[in-house]
Design a protein around this motif. Structure first.
Motif, mmCIF file in Angstrom:
data_model
loop_
_atom_site.group_PDB
_atom_site.id
_atom_site.type_symbol
_atom_site.label_atom_id
_atom_site.label_comp_id
_atom_site.label_asym_id
_atom_site.label_seq_id
_atom_site.Cartn_x
_atom_site.Cartn_y
_atom_site.Cartn_z
ATOM 1 N N ALA A 190 0.813 -1.219 0.000
ATOM 2 C CA ALA A 190 0.000 0.000 0.000
ATOM 3 C C ALA A 190 0.845 1.266 0.000
ATOM 4 N N GLY A 191 2.075 1.164 0.482
ATOM 5 C CA GLY A 191 2.915 2.348 0.566
ATOM 6 C C GLY A 191 4.352 1.962 0.770
ATOM 7 N N SER A 192 5.219 2.955 0.668
ATOM 8 C CA SER A 192 6.652 2.708 0.779
ATOM 9 C C SER A 192 7.260 3.702 1.760
ATOM 10 N N MET A 193 8.143 3.207 2.619
ATOM 11 C CA MET A 193 8.836 4.051 3.583
ATOM 12 C C MET A 193 10.337 3.868 3.444
ATOM 13 N N ASP A 194 11.049 4.977 3.539
ATOM 14 C CA ASP A 194 12.508 4.916 3.466
ATOM 15 C C ASP A 194 13.078 6.204 4.041
ATOM 16 N N ALA A 195 14.253 6.120 4.657
ATOM 17 C CA ALA A 195 14.925 7.318 5.143
ATOM 18 C C ALA A 195 15.314 8.227 3.977
ATOM 19 N N ASP A 196 15.447 7.649 2.787
ATOM 20 C CA ASP A 196 15.645 8.422 1.558
ATOM 21 C C ASP A 196 14.279 8.557 0.891
ATOM 22 N N LEU A 197 13.692 9.746 0.974
ATOM 23 C CA LEU A 197 12.336 9.935 0.470
ATOM 24 C C LEU A 197 12.251 9.740 -1.040
ATOM 25 N N ASN A 198 13.341 10.009 -1.755
ATOM 26 C CA ASN A 198 13.364 9.745 -3.196
ATOM 27 C C ASN A 198 13.115 8.265 -3.479
ATOM 28 N N LEU A 199 13.794 7.406 -2.713
ATOM 29 C CA LEU A 199 13.624 5.968 -2.903
ATOM 30 C C LEU A 199 12.206 5.531 -2.544
ATOM 31 N N ALA A 200 11.656 6.125 -1.481
ATOM 32 C CA ALA A 200 10.287 5.772 -1.083
ATOM 33 C C ALA A 200 9.301 6.126 -2.188
ATOM 34 N N VAL A 201 9.487 7.294 -2.818
ATOM 35 C CA VAL A 201 8.594 7.704 -3.904
ATOM 36 C C VAL A 201 8.752 6.773 -5.106
ATOM 37 N N ALA A 202 9.996 6.465 -5.451
ATOM 38 C CA ALA A 202 10.241 5.602 -6.614
ATOM 39 C C ALA A 202 9.560 4.242 -6.437
ATOM 40 N N ARG A 203 9.638 3.677 -5.238
ATOM 41 C CA ARG A 203 8.991 2.384 -4.997
ATOM 42 C C ARG A 203 7.470 2.525 -4.992
ATOM 43 N N ALA A 204 6.965 3.608 -4.393
ATOM 44 C CA ALA A 204 5.511 3.808 -4.333
ATOM 45 C C ALA A 204 4.906 3.902 -5.727
ATOM 46 N N LEU A 205 5.666 4.440 -6.675
ATOM 47 C CA LEU A 205 5.168 4.570 -8.048
ATOM 48 C C LEU A 205 4.968 3.212 -8.725
ATOM 49 N N THR A 206 5.538 2.160 -8.163
ATOM 50 C CA THR A 206 5.393 0.817 -8.744
ATOM 51 C C THR A 206 4.228 0.038 -8.125
ATOM 52 N N LEU A 207 3.593 0.588 -7.102
ATOM 53 C CA LEU A 207 2.559 -0.142 -6.372
ATOM 54 C C LEU A 207 1.207 -0.050 -7.084
ATOM 55 N N LYS A 208 0.358 -1.023 -6.806
ATOM 56 C CA LYS A 208 -0.958 -1.101 -7.445
ATOM 57 C C LYS A 208 -1.992 -0.319 -6.643
ATOM 58 N N ARG A 209 -2.794 0.433 -7.352
ATOM 59 C CA ARG A 209 -3.805 1.249 -6.691
ATOM 60 C C ARG A 209 -4.847 0.387 -5.963
ATOM 61 N N ALA A 210 -5.142 -0.774 -6.491
ATOM 62 C CA ALA A 210 -6.122 -1.651 -5.839
ATOM 63 C C ALA A 210 -5.629 -2.106 -4.472
ATOM 64 N N ASP A 211 -4.328 -2.326 -4.349
ATOM 65 C CA ASP A 211 -3.771 -2.735 -3.055
ATOM 66 C C ASP A 211 -3.828 -1.596 -2.053
ATOM 67 N N ALA A 212 -3.586 -0.364 -2.517
ATOM 68 C CA ALA A 212 -3.692 0.788 -1.627
ATOM 69 C C ALA A 212 -5.124 0.925 -1.111
ATOM 70 N N ARG A 213 -6.098 0.801 -1.996
ATOM 71 C CA ARG A 213 -7.502 0.903 -1.609
ATOM 72 C C ARG A 213 -7.874 -0.185 -0.602
ATOM 73 N N ALA A 214 -7.440 -1.406 -0.852
ATOM 74 C CA ALA A 214 -7.773 -2.516 0.049
ATOM 75 C C ALA A 214 -7.244 -2.248 1.451
ATOM 76 N N HIS A 215 -6.042 -1.702 1.533
ATOM 77 C CA HIS A 215 -5.476 -1.412 2.848
ATOM 78 C C HIS A 215 -6.221 -0.244 3.500
ATOM 79 N N GLY A 216 -6.565 0.766 2.730
ATOM 80 C CA GLY A 216 -7.292 1.902 3.278
ATOM 81 C C GLY A 216 -8.641 1.526 3.847
ATOM 82 N N GLU A 217 -9.262 0.494 3.297
ATOM 83 C CA GLU A 217 -10.574 0.064 3.774
ATOM 84 C C GLU A 217 -10.522 -0.542 5.166
ATOM 85 N N ARG A 218 -9.336 -0.820 5.677
ATOM 86 C CA ARG A 218 -9.220 -1.356 7.038
ATOM 87 C C ARG A 218 -9.536 -0.296 8.095
ATOM 88 N N PHE A 219 -9.469 0.970 7.711
ATOM 89 C CA PHE A 219 -9.647 2.059 8.673
ATOM 90 C C PHE A 219 -11.057 2.628 8.526
#
Length: 353
Positions: A295-324
């Motif tokens: 659903a998301g990416s975390m890194d002490a290097d924010l550039n790397l976190a963004v680069a990885r987040a751009l590869t993630l699927k929107r459906a997975d983000a939505r599924a995780h968000g529905e937990r809240f």
């Protein structure tokens, strides 16, 4: 257990943070109150709206109440609440706290904001002093509600006690997946930040990212004019609300959350519910909310976190968000409340520890 299963109660929430402020505290208190009312409970708010106020120096959109103890006592007595929850540690919170202590009434508090860090960014006040005040303030409560396990652990290490979890929710109807309707004429990827434009949000770390695309800032605050001058290539949209805000989330490729001091980050769950992956630092808030690496990416290097987040699927983000959900959040809140007339051995000392 569903909220409707509990006996109907009259709840008073005391808060120094209220409209027209736009922040996670106000959104949480409004959303939980609305959910409790829909379940058959009665919710009242004691806010600065009822009193004369003055602006906070360097942060004029936040106003502090000039209420007197007698005026607050009159308001509290008129409501005849079954439970009193004190949400903030400001002037109204202090007066309500003293009202309860003087009458040996049980009450709860919540820890929303790292005031120690925020104050130190603006004034030469040691964080230990501010945490000492916050520890004293919450020590009189039967329970102090905190939004995440990592914040609970941090506060326990600082000498806080009687902490209980109270998570947050998201409106999955307002914040939902859909077509991209914004930014279509701007170079991609489209990187979004939503929140107050203030020093404690660390927005400059987002604006300094060395990554292709367009950076978009939604929100306003004391740092907005300076950042607009310093980063003219970024798009600043000011505050947006309702369906328009939902469309902005849906149109972003990644929501970037650079804060190092938030205790939860409601905008994270709003982005996830919209199907937008999140990039963040691995700190309190993100480490608790972004528990699924799909659903998301975390890194002490924010550039790397963004680069990885751009590869993630929107459906997975939505599924995780529905937990809240706000229903789950309101249930946590309600079950943690303390009866006003709690057994005397449960009431806590009010002296400085």
């Amino acid at each position: 257990m569903q909220l409707e299963a509990f006996k109907s109660a009259r709840i008073l929430i005391v808060t120094d943070a209220w409209r027209p402020q736009i922040n996670g505290v106000v959104r949480t208190l409004e959303s939980v109150g609305k959910t409790l009312v829909e379940a058959g409970h009665e919710v009242h708010y004691l806010t600065p709206e009822r009193f004369w106020t003055v602006p906070v120096p360097t942060y004029p959109e936040i106003r502090l109440s000039l209420a007197t103890g007698s005026a607050v006592a009159k308001q509290i007595r008129a409501i005849e609440a079954d439970h009193i929850h004190i949400a903030t540690e400001g002037p109204l919170g202090l007066l309500a706290r003293q009202y309860c202590i003087d009458r040996q009434l049980g009450f709860t508090t919540s820890f929303h904001t790292r005031f120690a860090e925020y104050l130190a960014m603006r004034m030469p006040v040691p964080q230990d002093w501010t945490y000492g005040y916050l520890r004293w303030f919450h020590s009189a409560a039967a329970r102090t509600m905190v939004p995440t396990p990592s914040l609970r652990d941090d506060l326990l290490a600082r000498g806080f006690s009687n902490l209980t979890l109270w998570s947050r929710g998201v409106d999955g109807n307002r914040f939902r997946p859909g077509p991209k309707t914004w930014f279509v004429d701007l170079p991609g990827p489209h990187l979004l930040h939503v929140g107050r434009v203030a020093a404690e949000k660390n927005i400059e770390a987002f604006l300094k990212l060395d990554i292709a695309g367009t950076k978009i800032v939604v929100g306003d605050g004391p740092d907005c004019a300076r950042l607009m001058r310093a980063y003219p290539e970024a798009v600043f949209l000011g505050y947006r609300h309702g369906e328009e805000l939902g469309a902005l989330y849906r149109s972003a490729d990644v929501m970037v959350f650079p804060s190092l001091t938030d205790t939860f980050g409601n905008v994270i769950t709003e982005a996830l519910a919209s199907g937008t992956p999140v990039a963040a630092y691995p700190v309190t808030g993100p480490v608790d909310v972004l528990s699924d690496p799909k659903a998301g990416s975390m890194d002490a290097d924010l550039n790397l976190a963004v680069a990885r987040a751009l590869t993630l699927k929107r459906a997975d983000a939505r599924a995780h968000g529905e937990r809240f959900t706000w229903a789950a959040s309101a249930t946590q809140f309600f079950t943690a409340l303390e009866p006003l007339h709690a057994p005397q051995h449960k009431l806590r000392a009010s002296s400085v520890q």
